[in-house]
Design an enzyme around this catalytic site. Structure first.
Site: not given
Ligand code: TNX
Length: 528
Positions: A188, A260, A324
Protein backbone atom coordinates in the site's frame (compact mmCIF):
# COMPACT_ATOMS: atom_id res chain seq x y z
CA UNK A 1 -13.73 -27.79 40.87
CA UNK A 2 -13.73 -28.89 37.26
CA UNK A 3 -16.67 -31.23 37.78
CA UNK A 4 -18.50 -28.48 39.57
CA UNK A 5 -17.96 -26.09 36.64
CA UNK A 6 -19.14 -28.63 34.11
CA UNK A 7 -22.29 -29.04 36.18
CA UNK A 8 -22.75 -25.30 36.00
CA UNK A 9 -22.50 -25.40 32.19
CA UNK A 10 -24.97 -28.29 31.94
CA UNK A 11 -27.19 -26.62 34.53
CA UNK A 12 -27.06 -23.36 32.58
CA UNK A 13 -28.10 -25.25 29.46
CA UNK A 14 -31.04 -26.85 31.29
CA UNK A 15 -32.16 -23.46 32.60
CA UNK A 16 -31.90 -21.92 29.15
CA UNK A 17 -33.96 -24.78 27.76
CA UNK A 18 -36.61 -24.14 30.39
CA UNK A 19 -36.55 -20.44 29.54
CA UNK A 20 -37.05 -21.45 25.92
CA UNK A 21 -33.93 -19.65 24.60
CA UNK A 22 -31.95 -22.77 23.72
CA UNK A 23 -33.60 -25.65 21.95
CA UNK A 24 -33.41 -28.95 23.82
CA UNK A 25 -31.21 -30.42 21.11
CA UNK A 26 -28.84 -27.49 20.91
CA UNK A 27 -25.30 -27.35 22.24
CA UNK A 28 -23.63 -24.05 23.07
CA UNK A 29 -21.50 -23.73 19.92
CA UNK A 30 -20.57 -20.90 17.54
CA UNK A 31 -21.06 -21.17 14.60
CA UNK A 32 -24.31 -23.09 14.91
CA UNK A 33 -24.07 -26.67 13.55
CA UNK A 34 -26.48 -28.04 10.96
CA UNK A 35 -28.19 -30.46 13.33
CA UNK A 36 -27.72 -31.86 16.82
CA UNK A 37 -29.44 -34.88 18.38
CA UNK A 38 -28.71 -35.63 22.04
CA UNK A 39 -29.19 -39.10 23.51
CA UNK A 40 -28.39 -38.64 27.21
CA UNK A 41 -25.22 -39.25 29.19
CA UNK A 42 -21.74 -37.86 28.64
CA UNK A 43 -18.24 -38.92 27.64
CA UNK A 44 -15.51 -37.30 29.67
CA UNK A 45 -12.51 -35.99 27.73
CA UNK A 46 -9.33 -35.33 29.69
CA UNK A 47 -5.77 -34.39 28.77
CA UNK A 48 -5.05 -38.15 28.81
CA UNK A 49 -7.75 -39.09 26.26
CA UNK A 50 -5.92 -40.33 23.14
CA UNK A 51 -6.56 -39.09 19.62
CA UNK A 52 -6.88 -42.06 17.28
CA UNK A 53 -6.20 -41.34 13.63
CA UNK A 54 -8.04 -44.09 11.73
CA UNK A 55 -7.74 -42.55 8.29
CA UNK A 56 -6.43 -39.35 6.74
CA UNK A 57 -3.37 -37.39 7.74
CA UNK A 58 -2.34 -36.85 11.35
CA UNK A 59 -2.31 -33.07 10.91
CA UNK A 60 -5.80 -32.19 12.29
CA UNK A 61 -5.05 -34.25 15.43
CA UNK A 62 -1.63 -32.64 15.83
CA UNK A 63 -2.98 -29.09 15.59
CA UNK A 64 -5.88 -29.91 17.94
CA UNK A 65 -3.53 -31.46 20.51
CA UNK A 66 -1.44 -28.27 20.39
CA UNK A 67 -4.53 -26.04 20.67
CA UNK A 68 -5.75 -27.95 23.74
CA UNK A 69 -2.54 -27.45 25.73
CA UNK A 70 -3.44 -24.04 27.22
CA UNK A 71 -7.03 -25.18 27.85
CA UNK A 72 -5.89 -28.28 29.73
CA UNK A 73 -2.97 -26.46 31.31
CA UNK A 74 -0.68 -29.26 30.06
CA UNK A 75 3.00 -29.22 29.25
CA UNK A 76 2.74 -32.16 26.85
CA UNK A 77 0.21 -32.43 23.99
CA UNK A 78 -2.44 -35.20 23.94
CA UNK A 79 -1.26 -38.58 22.64
CA UNK A 80 -1.86 -39.40 18.99
CA UNK A 81 -2.13 -43.09 18.05
CA UNK A 82 -3.83 -45.32 15.48
CA UNK A 83 -5.80 -47.80 17.63
CA UNK A 84 -8.05 -47.92 20.70
CA UNK A 85 -10.81 -45.86 22.28
CA UNK A 86 -10.90 -42.11 22.82
CA UNK A 87 -11.42 -39.51 20.10
CA UNK A 88 -11.45 -41.42 16.82
CA UNK A 89 -10.84 -39.52 13.59
CA UNK A 90 -11.58 -40.74 10.09
CA UNK A 91 -12.42 -39.62 6.57
CA UNK A 92 -15.91 -40.30 5.24
CA UNK A 93 -16.04 -39.38 1.55
CA UNK A 94 -19.87 -39.40 1.59
CA UNK A 95 -19.80 -36.20 3.69
CA UNK A 96 -19.32 -32.72 2.21
CA UNK A 97 -15.62 -31.87 1.90
CA UNK A 98 -15.63 -29.36 4.77
CA UNK A 99 -18.44 -31.11 6.67
CA UNK A 100 -18.15 -33.48 9.61
CA UNK A 101 -20.15 -35.80 11.80
CA UNK A 102 -19.41 -36.10 15.53
CA UNK A 103 -20.89 -39.07 17.35
CA UNK A 104 -20.46 -39.23 21.12
CA UNK A 105 -21.30 -42.30 23.20
CA UNK A 106 -20.38 -43.09 26.80
CA UNK A 107 -17.38 -45.00 25.40
CA UNK A 108 -15.87 -42.34 23.20
CA UNK A 109 -16.13 -39.81 20.38
CA UNK A 110 -15.98 -40.45 16.62
CA UNK A 111 -15.39 -37.54 14.28
CA UNK A 112 -15.58 -38.27 10.58
CA UNK A 113 -14.91 -35.54 8.03
CA UNK A 114 -15.51 -35.27 4.30
CA UNK A 115 -11.81 -34.38 4.14
CA UNK A 116 -9.06 -33.54 6.61
CA UNK A 117 -10.49 -30.02 6.74
CA UNK A 118 -13.84 -31.51 7.80
CA UNK A 119 -12.13 -33.44 10.62
CA UNK A 120 -10.37 -30.23 11.63
CA UNK A 121 -13.70 -28.34 11.86
CA UNK A 122 -15.17 -31.18 13.92
CA UNK A 123 -12.20 -30.84 16.27
CA UNK A 124 -12.73 -27.06 16.49
CA UNK A 125 -16.30 -27.73 17.63
CA UNK A 126 -15.03 -30.31 20.11
CA UNK A 127 -12.51 -27.78 21.46
CA UNK A 128 -15.34 -25.36 22.31
CA UNK A 129 -17.44 -28.17 23.80
CA UNK A 130 -14.59 -29.44 26.00
CA UNK A 131 -14.16 -25.93 27.34
CA UNK A 132 -17.86 -25.16 27.84
CA UNK A 133 -18.86 -28.53 29.31
CA UNK A 134 -15.58 -28.96 31.22
CA UNK A 135 -14.75 -32.10 29.29
CA UNK A 136 -18.16 -33.77 29.81
CA UNK A 137 -19.32 -34.03 26.20
CA UNK A 138 -23.07 -34.75 25.93
CA UNK A 139 -23.74 -38.02 24.05
CA UNK A 140 -25.44 -37.66 20.69
CA UNK A 141 -24.71 -36.76 17.11
CA UNK A 142 -23.75 -33.47 15.49
CA UNK A 143 -23.94 -33.11 11.73
CA UNK A 144 -22.35 -30.01 10.30
CA UNK A 145 -21.27 -28.33 7.06
CA UNK A 146 -20.65 -24.73 5.97
CA UNK A 147 -22.89 -22.61 3.77
CA UNK A 148 -20.18 -20.57 2.02
CA UNK A 149 -17.08 -22.03 0.39
CA UNK A 150 -15.18 -18.75 0.94
CA UNK A 151 -15.10 -17.66 4.58
CA UNK A 152 -12.57 -14.89 4.82
CA UNK A 153 -10.97 -12.21 6.93
CA UNK A 154 -8.64 -9.54 5.58
CA UNK A 155 -5.64 -8.12 7.43
CA UNK A 156 -3.90 -4.86 6.52
CA UNK A 157 -0.24 -5.07 7.57
CA UNK A 158 0.76 -1.96 5.58
CA UNK A 159 -0.68 0.92 7.58
CA UNK A 160 0.65 -0.80 10.67
CA UNK A 161 2.96 -3.78 10.58
CA UNK A 162 2.42 -7.05 12.43
CA UNK A 163 5.12 -9.65 13.04
CA UNK A 164 5.08 -13.28 11.84
CA UNK A 165 4.07 -14.38 15.36
CA UNK A 166 1.21 -11.89 15.37
CA UNK A 167 -0.04 -12.97 11.95
CA UNK A 168 0.03 -16.58 13.21
CA UNK A 169 -2.07 -15.51 16.20
CA UNK A 170 -4.51 -13.89 13.76
CA UNK A 171 -4.66 -17.19 11.88
CA UNK A 172 -5.31 -19.09 15.14
CA UNK A 173 -8.31 -16.86 15.81
CA UNK A 174 -9.69 -17.38 12.28
CA UNK A 175 -9.24 -21.16 12.52
CA UNK A 176 -11.18 -21.37 15.80
CA UNK A 177 -14.10 -19.71 13.98
CA UNK A 178 -13.87 -22.10 11.00
CA UNK A 179 -12.73 -19.43 8.52
CA UNK A 180 -10.76 -20.71 5.55
CA UNK A 181 -9.34 -17.61 3.82
CA UNK A 182 -6.90 -14.93 4.98
CA UNK A 183 -6.75 -11.99 2.60
CA UNK A 184 -3.31 -10.59 3.37
CA UNK A 185 -3.01 -6.93 2.32
CA UNK A 186 0.74 -6.70 1.69
CA UNK A 187 1.33 -3.54 -0.35
CA UNK A 188 0.00 0.00 0.00
CA UNK A 189 0.98 3.68 -0.02
CA UNK A 190 2.33 3.62 3.53
CA UNK A 191 4.56 0.56 3.24
CA UNK A 192 5.63 -2.33 0.99
CA UNK A 193 5.75 -5.44 3.16
CA UNK A 194 6.90 -8.39 1.01
CA UNK A 195 10.44 -9.12 -0.14
CA UNK A 196 10.69 -9.29 -3.93
CA UNK A 197 14.04 -10.65 -5.11
CA UNK A 198 13.93 -8.90 -8.51
CA UNK A 199 13.45 -5.48 -6.87
CA UNK A 200 15.21 -5.35 -3.48
CA UNK A 201 14.50 -1.57 -3.37
CA UNK A 202 10.82 -2.33 -2.70
CA UNK A 203 11.60 -3.42 0.84
CA UNK A 204 14.93 -1.59 1.27
CA UNK A 205 13.30 1.76 0.59
CA UNK A 206 9.57 1.11 0.37
CA UNK A 207 9.01 -0.65 3.71
CA UNK A 208 9.88 2.42 5.83
CA UNK A 209 8.01 5.70 6.18
CA UNK A 210 9.78 8.59 7.84
CA UNK A 211 6.91 9.38 10.21
CA UNK A 212 3.17 8.96 10.70
CA UNK A 213 0.23 11.32 10.86
CA UNK A 214 -1.11 12.08 14.34
CA UNK A 215 -4.88 12.26 14.84
CA UNK A 216 -7.65 11.54 12.35
CA UNK A 217 -6.81 12.09 8.68
CA UNK A 218 -9.73 14.51 8.42
CA UNK A 219 -8.45 16.49 11.42
CA UNK A 220 -4.65 16.05 11.32
CA UNK A 221 -2.65 17.15 14.34
CA UNK A 222 0.84 16.97 12.83
CA UNK A 223 3.34 14.13 12.52
CA UNK A 224 5.05 11.99 15.12
CA UNK A 225 8.58 12.24 13.68
CA UNK A 226 9.18 8.52 14.29
CA UNK A 227 10.34 6.30 11.39
CA UNK A 228 8.02 3.28 11.02
CA UNK A 229 8.31 0.11 8.99
CA UNK A 230 8.75 -3.62 8.65
CA UNK A 231 8.48 -6.38 6.05
CA UNK A 232 8.44 -10.15 5.62
CA UNK A 233 11.26 -12.05 3.93
CA UNK A 234 10.20 -14.69 1.41
CA UNK A 235 11.21 -17.33 3.93
CA UNK A 236 8.87 -15.81 6.51
CA UNK A 237 6.07 -15.60 3.95
CA UNK A 238 6.50 -19.35 3.24
CA UNK A 239 6.42 -20.06 6.97
CA UNK A 240 3.12 -18.18 7.38
CA UNK A 241 1.57 -19.79 4.28
CA UNK A 242 2.47 -23.21 5.67
CA UNK A 243 1.18 -22.35 9.16
CA UNK A 244 -2.15 -21.26 7.65
CA UNK A 245 -2.38 -24.33 5.38
CA UNK A 246 -2.01 -26.62 8.41
CA UNK A 247 -5.11 -24.87 9.79
CA UNK A 248 -6.93 -25.27 6.45
CA UNK A 249 -6.65 -21.57 5.66
CA UNK A 250 -5.63 -20.40 2.21
CA UNK A 251 -3.79 -17.09 2.14
CA UNK A 252 -4.84 -14.77 -0.67
CA UNK A 253 -2.07 -12.21 -1.13
CA UNK A 254 -3.00 -8.71 -2.23
CA UNK A 255 -0.64 -6.72 -4.42
CA UNK A 256 -2.28 -3.33 -4.99
CA UNK A 257 -2.26 -1.91 -8.53
CA UNK A 258 -2.31 0.60 -10.15
CA UNK A 259 -3.30 2.79 -7.15
CA UNK A 260 -2.34 2.51 -3.46
CA UNK A 261 1.22 2.15 -4.71
CA UNK A 262 3.09 5.18 -3.40
CA UNK A 263 5.55 3.08 -1.38
CA UNK A 264 6.51 1.25 -4.59
CA UNK A 265 6.82 4.58 -6.42
CA UNK A 266 9.16 5.85 -3.73
CA UNK A 267 11.38 2.79 -4.21
CA UNK A 268 11.16 2.77 -8.02
CA UNK A 269 10.31 6.29 -9.28
CA UNK A 270 10.14 5.08 -12.91
CA UNK A 271 6.82 3.43 -12.02
CA UNK A 272 5.20 6.89 -11.92
CA UNK A 273 4.00 8.80 -15.00
CA UNK A 274 6.65 11.51 -14.63
CA UNK A 275 9.19 9.55 -12.60
CA UNK A 276 8.26 11.95 -9.81
CA UNK A 277 10.08 11.61 -6.46
CA UNK A 278 7.56 10.74 -3.77
CA UNK A 279 7.90 9.63 -0.16
CA UNK A 280 6.46 6.49 1.40
CA UNK A 281 3.18 8.11 2.38
CA UNK A 282 2.91 9.33 5.97
CA UNK A 283 -0.83 10.05 5.83
CA UNK A 284 -4.06 8.10 5.40
CA UNK A 285 -6.55 8.39 2.54
CA UNK A 286 -6.25 8.26 -1.23
CA UNK A 287 -3.14 9.66 -2.91
CA UNK A 288 -2.97 10.86 -6.55
CA UNK A 289 0.45 9.18 -6.90
CA UNK A 290 -0.25 5.97 -8.84
CA UNK A 291 1.61 3.68 -11.24
CA UNK A 292 1.76 4.79 -14.88
CA UNK A 293 -0.72 2.83 -16.98
CA UNK A 294 1.00 3.72 -20.24
CA UNK A 295 4.65 2.67 -20.01
CA UNK A 296 5.47 -0.91 -20.89
CA UNK A 297 7.93 -0.95 -17.97
CA UNK A 298 4.98 -0.85 -15.54
CA UNK A 299 3.59 -4.05 -17.05
CA UNK A 300 6.98 -5.74 -16.89
CA UNK A 301 7.20 -4.75 -13.22
CA UNK A 302 3.72 -6.07 -12.41
CA UNK A 303 4.41 -9.38 -14.12
CA UNK A 304 7.81 -9.85 -12.50
CA UNK A 305 6.45 -9.17 -9.02
CA UNK A 306 3.44 -11.42 -9.66
CA UNK A 307 5.65 -14.26 -10.83
CA UNK A 308 7.38 -14.19 -7.42
CA UNK A 309 4.03 -13.90 -5.63
CA UNK A 310 2.51 -16.93 -7.36
CA UNK A 311 5.63 -18.91 -6.46
CA UNK A 312 5.08 -18.07 -2.78
CA UNK A 313 1.30 -18.43 -2.53
CA UNK A 314 -0.48 -21.58 -3.78
CA UNK A 315 -3.87 -19.78 -3.67
CA UNK A 316 -5.84 -20.00 -6.90
CA UNK A 317 -7.19 -16.47 -6.31
CA UNK A 318 -4.64 -13.66 -6.39
CA UNK A 319 -5.82 -10.18 -5.29
CA UNK A 320 -4.65 -7.26 -7.42
CA UNK A 321 -6.39 -4.43 -5.57
CA UNK A 322 -7.74 -2.16 -8.30
CA UNK A 323 -9.51 0.21 -5.88
CA UNK A 324 -9.24 3.95 -5.35
CA UNK A 325 -6.98 4.83 -8.28
CA UNK A 326 -7.31 8.56 -9.06
CA UNK A 327 -6.66 9.33 -12.72
CA UNK A 328 -5.31 12.93 -12.50
CA UNK A 329 -1.80 11.84 -13.45
CA UNK A 330 -3.00 9.61 -16.27
CA UNK A 331 -5.04 12.46 -17.81
CA UNK A 332 -1.90 14.54 -18.39
CA UNK A 333 0.59 11.71 -19.00
CA UNK A 334 1.94 11.33 -22.53
CA UNK A 335 2.52 7.57 -22.05
CA UNK A 336 -1.00 6.92 -20.76
CA UNK A 337 -2.58 9.05 -23.46
CA UNK A 338 -0.48 7.41 -26.19
CA UNK A 339 -1.48 3.91 -25.07
CA UNK A 340 -5.13 4.94 -24.87
CA UNK A 341 -4.97 6.27 -28.39
CA UNK A 342 -3.17 3.22 -29.75
CA UNK A 343 -5.80 0.93 -28.16
CA UNK A 344 -8.74 3.15 -29.08
CA UNK A 345 -9.70 3.62 -25.42
CA UNK A 346 -12.05 6.47 -24.57
CA UNK A 347 -11.40 6.94 -20.88
CA UNK A 348 -8.71 6.50 -18.26
CA UNK A 349 -10.99 3.96 -16.56
CA UNK A 350 -10.83 1.89 -19.72
CA UNK A 351 -7.05 2.07 -19.53
CA UNK A 352 -7.22 0.62 -16.01
CA UNK A 353 -9.58 -2.02 -17.46
CA UNK A 354 -6.92 -2.88 -20.05
CA UNK A 355 -4.26 -3.17 -17.32
CA UNK A 356 -6.44 -5.45 -15.16
CA UNK A 357 -7.40 -7.62 -18.12
CA UNK A 358 -3.76 -8.02 -19.15
CA UNK A 359 -2.84 -8.98 -15.60
CA UNK A 360 -5.75 -11.44 -15.46
CA UNK A 361 -4.44 -13.19 -18.59
CA UNK A 362 -0.98 -13.28 -17.09
CA UNK A 363 -2.29 -14.92 -13.90
CA UNK A 364 -4.38 -17.37 -15.93
CA UNK A 365 -1.14 -18.46 -17.59
CA UNK A 366 -0.01 -19.63 -14.14
CA UNK A 367 -3.33 -21.41 -13.56
CA UNK A 368 -4.47 -18.66 -11.18
CA UNK A 369 -7.55 -16.45 -11.11
CA UNK A 370 -7.82 -12.71 -10.50
CA UNK A 371 -9.81 -11.10 -7.71
CA UNK A 372 -10.12 -7.33 -7.26
CA UNK A 373 -12.10 -4.66 -5.37
CA UNK A 374 -15.40 -3.62 -6.97
CA UNK A 375 -13.91 -0.62 -8.84
CA UNK A 376 -12.75 -3.14 -11.44
CA UNK A 377 -16.41 -3.33 -12.53
CA UNK A 378 -16.27 0.28 -13.69
CA UNK A 379 -13.26 -0.49 -15.83
CA UNK A 380 -14.94 -3.12 -17.98
CA UNK A 381 -14.25 -6.32 -16.10
CA UNK A 382 -13.99 -9.70 -17.85
CA UNK A 383 -16.59 -12.42 -17.01
CA UNK A 384 -13.91 -14.55 -15.34
CA UNK A 385 -12.66 -12.09 -12.69
CA UNK A 386 -13.93 -12.38 -9.10
CA UNK A 387 -15.29 -9.15 -7.62
CA UNK A 388 -14.90 -8.15 -3.99
CA UNK A 389 -17.83 -5.86 -3.21
CA UNK A 390 -16.74 -3.33 -0.56
CA UNK A 391 -18.44 0.01 -1.28
CA UNK A 392 -21.78 -1.62 -0.53
CA UNK A 393 -23.42 -4.71 -1.95
CA UNK A 394 -24.50 -3.02 -5.23
CA UNK A 395 -21.21 -3.88 -6.95
CA UNK A 396 -21.58 -7.49 -5.86
CA UNK A 397 -25.19 -7.63 -7.01
CA UNK A 398 -24.30 -6.16 -10.43
CA UNK A 399 -21.41 -8.62 -10.74
CA UNK A 400 -23.56 -11.62 -9.75
CA UNK A 401 -26.23 -10.61 -12.27
CA UNK A 402 -23.50 -10.51 -14.93
CA UNK A 403 -22.28 -13.93 -13.89
CA UNK A 404 -19.06 -12.92 -12.14
CA UNK A 405 -18.16 -14.63 -8.89
CA UNK A 406 -18.45 -12.38 -5.87
CA UNK A 407 -17.10 -12.03 -2.36
CA UNK A 408 -19.42 -9.82 -0.31
CA UNK A 409 -17.62 -7.46 2.05
CA UNK A 410 -19.64 -4.21 2.21
CA UNK A 411 -18.25 -1.59 4.61
CA UNK A 412 -21.35 -2.02 6.74
CA UNK A 413 -21.11 -4.51 8.37
CA UNK A 414 -17.74 -5.83 7.18
CA UNK A 415 -15.29 -2.99 7.97
CA UNK A 416 -14.07 -4.23 11.31
CA UNK A 417 -11.97 -1.07 11.73
CA UNK A 418 -15.27 0.82 12.30
CA UNK A 419 -16.54 1.76 15.77
CA UNK A 420 -18.40 -1.04 17.55
CA UNK A 421 -20.78 1.23 19.47
CA UNK A 422 -22.90 4.24 18.56
CA UNK A 423 -21.60 6.31 21.47
CA UNK A 424 -17.96 5.43 20.60
CA UNK A 425 -17.26 5.76 24.31
CA UNK A 426 -13.96 4.21 25.36
CA UNK A 427 -13.11 3.08 21.82
CA UNK A 428 -10.32 5.61 21.25
CA UNK A 429 -9.69 7.30 17.90
CA UNK A 430 -10.99 5.13 15.05
CA UNK A 431 -11.63 5.73 11.37
CA UNK A 432 -15.41 6.17 11.80
CA UNK A 433 -18.55 4.22 10.90
CA UNK A 434 -20.56 1.93 13.14
CA UNK A 435 -20.47 -1.88 13.00
CA UNK A 436 -21.87 -3.54 16.12
CA UNK A 437 -21.99 -7.28 16.77
CA UNK A 438 -25.75 -7.10 16.25
CA UNK A 439 -25.35 -5.46 12.81
CA UNK A 440 -22.99 -8.19 11.67
CA UNK A 441 -25.26 -10.93 13.00
CA UNK A 442 -28.40 -9.54 11.36
CA UNK A 443 -26.82 -9.03 7.92
CA UNK A 444 -28.19 -10.94 4.94
CA UNK A 445 -25.43 -11.25 2.32
CA UNK A 446 -27.98 -12.59 -0.20
CA UNK A 447 -30.29 -9.55 -0.04
CA UNK A 448 -31.39 -8.37 -3.50
CA UNK A 449 -30.45 -11.63 -5.26
CA UNK A 450 -32.66 -14.38 -6.70
CA UNK A 451 -31.89 -18.11 -6.35
CA UNK A 452 -29.88 -18.20 -9.59
CA UNK A 453 -27.83 -15.12 -8.71
CA UNK A 454 -27.14 -16.35 -5.17
CA UNK A 455 -24.97 -19.10 -6.65
CA UNK A 456 -22.39 -16.49 -7.67
CA UNK A 457 -21.81 -15.40 -4.07
CA UNK A 458 -18.66 -17.33 -3.31
CA UNK A 459 -18.55 -16.05 0.23
CA UNK A 460 -18.23 -13.32 2.76
CA UNK A 461 -15.32 -11.61 4.53
CA UNK A 462 -14.52 -8.87 7.04
CA UNK A 463 -11.77 -6.32 6.49
CA UNK A 464 -9.38 -5.09 9.12
CA UNK A 465 -7.75 -1.86 7.95
CA UNK A 466 -5.16 -0.72 10.44
CA UNK A 467 -4.69 3.05 10.07
CA UNK A 468 -5.86 3.51 13.67
CA UNK A 469 -4.97 0.05 15.00
CA UNK A 470 -1.43 -0.01 16.33
CA UNK A 471 -0.95 -3.30 18.13
CA UNK A 472 -2.16 -6.88 18.39
CA UNK A 473 -4.22 -6.38 21.57
CA UNK A 474 -6.24 -3.82 19.65
CA UNK A 475 -6.46 -6.07 16.56
CA UNK A 476 -7.96 -8.83 18.73
CA UNK A 477 -10.46 -6.42 20.24
CA UNK A 478 -11.55 -5.37 16.76
CA UNK A 479 -11.99 -8.97 15.64
CA UNK A 480 -13.62 -10.37 18.75
CA UNK A 481 -16.44 -10.90 19.29
CA UNK A 482 -17.64 -9.58 15.88
CA UNK A 483 -15.80 -12.41 14.10
CA UNK A 484 -18.06 -14.88 15.89
CA UNK A 485 -21.13 -13.13 14.43
CA UNK A 486 -19.46 -13.12 11.01
CA UNK A 487 -18.53 -16.80 11.28
CA UNK A 488 -22.17 -17.63 11.76
CA UNK A 489 -23.10 -15.53 8.69
CA UNK A 490 -20.45 -17.46 6.75
CA UNK A 491 -20.93 -20.98 8.09
CA UNK A 492 -24.54 -21.07 9.30
CA UNK A 493 -26.09 -18.38 7.06
CA UNK A 494 -29.66 -19.67 6.96
CA UNK A 495 -29.70 -21.24 10.41
CA UNK A 496 -28.68 -18.33 12.58
CA UNK A 497 -30.55 -18.28 15.86
CA UNK A 498 -31.27 -14.83 17.29
CA UNK A 499 -32.55 -16.36 20.51
CA UNK A 500 -29.64 -18.60 21.40
CA UNK A 501 -26.74 -16.45 20.18
CA UNK A 502 -26.39 -14.58 23.48
CA UNK A 503 -26.05 -17.66 25.75
CA UNK A 504 -23.76 -19.22 23.18
CA UNK A 505 -21.63 -16.06 23.11
CA UNK A 506 -21.43 -16.02 26.91
CA UNK A 507 -19.67 -19.40 26.67
CA UNK A 508 -17.51 -18.35 23.74
CA UNK A 509 -16.37 -15.31 25.68
CA UNK A 510 -14.98 -17.60 28.38
CA UNK A 511 -13.32 -19.66 25.66
CA UNK A 512 -11.62 -16.47 24.37
CA UNK A 513 -10.36 -15.83 27.90
CA UNK A 514 -8.99 -19.36 28.17
CA UNK A 515 -7.18 -18.88 24.83
CA UNK A 516 -5.76 -15.56 26.06
CA UNK A 517 -7.48 -13.52 23.33
CA UNK A 518 -8.51 -9.95 23.96
CA UNK A 519 -12.14 -9.18 23.05
CA UNK A 520 -14.31 -6.07 23.08
CA UNK A 521 -16.69 -5.89 26.06
CA UNK A 522 -19.50 -3.87 24.43
CA UNK A 523 -21.75 -6.69 23.21
CA UNK A 524 -21.56 -8.41 26.57
CA UNK A 525 -22.51 -5.17 28.32
CA UNK A 526 -25.50 -4.67 26.03
CA UNK A 527 -23.94 -1.64 24.30
CA UNK A 528 -24.66 -1.45 20.57
C1 TNX B 1 -11.16 1.85 2.17
S1 TNX B 1 -11.92 -1.10 1.37
C2 TNX B 1 -10.06 1.25 1.66
C3 TNX B 1 -8.81 1.21 2.45
C4 TNX B 1 -8.92 1.97 3.72
C5 TNX B 1 -10.27 1.74 4.34
C6 TNX B 1 -10.47 2.37 5.68
C7 TNX B 1 -10.86 -0.56 0.27
C8 TNX B 1 -10.78 -1.29 -0.94
N1 TNX B 1 -10.09 0.55 0.48
O1 TNX B 1 -7.73 1.63 1.67
O2 TNX B 1 -7.92 1.55 4.57
O3 TNX B 1 -11.27 2.21 3.46
O4 TNX B 1 -11.65 1.91 6.29
Amino acid sequence: MKKFLSRIALGAMALLMLAGTVHAEELLLVPQPLSTVLSGGVFKVTAKTPLIVESGDENPARIFAEQMMPLFGQKKPMTITTRGEGIRLSIDPTLEAEGYKMTTTKKGICISGGSEAGIFYGLQSLRQLIHTYEGCIPCGEILDAPNFAYRGAHFDVCRHFFTVEEVKRYIDILAAHKLNRLHWHLTDDQGWRIEIKAYPELTEKGSMRKETLIGHCHRPEGFDGIPYGGYYTQEQIREVVDYAAKRYITIIPEFEMPGHAQAALHALPWLGCEEQQVEVWTQWGVTPEVMCGGKESTYQFLETVLSEIVALFPSELIHIGGDECPKERWKVCEHCQARMEALGLKSENQLQGYLIERIEKFLNGYGRRLIGWDEILECGVTPTATVMSWRGTEGGITAAKRGNQVVMTPMEPCSFDFYQTKSQEGEGLQIGGHVSFEKVYAWDPYKGLNEEEKKYILGVQCNLWTEYILDMRHVEMKLLPRLAALSEVQWATERRNEKSIRPRMEQLRKFYEACGWNYAPYYFKGRE
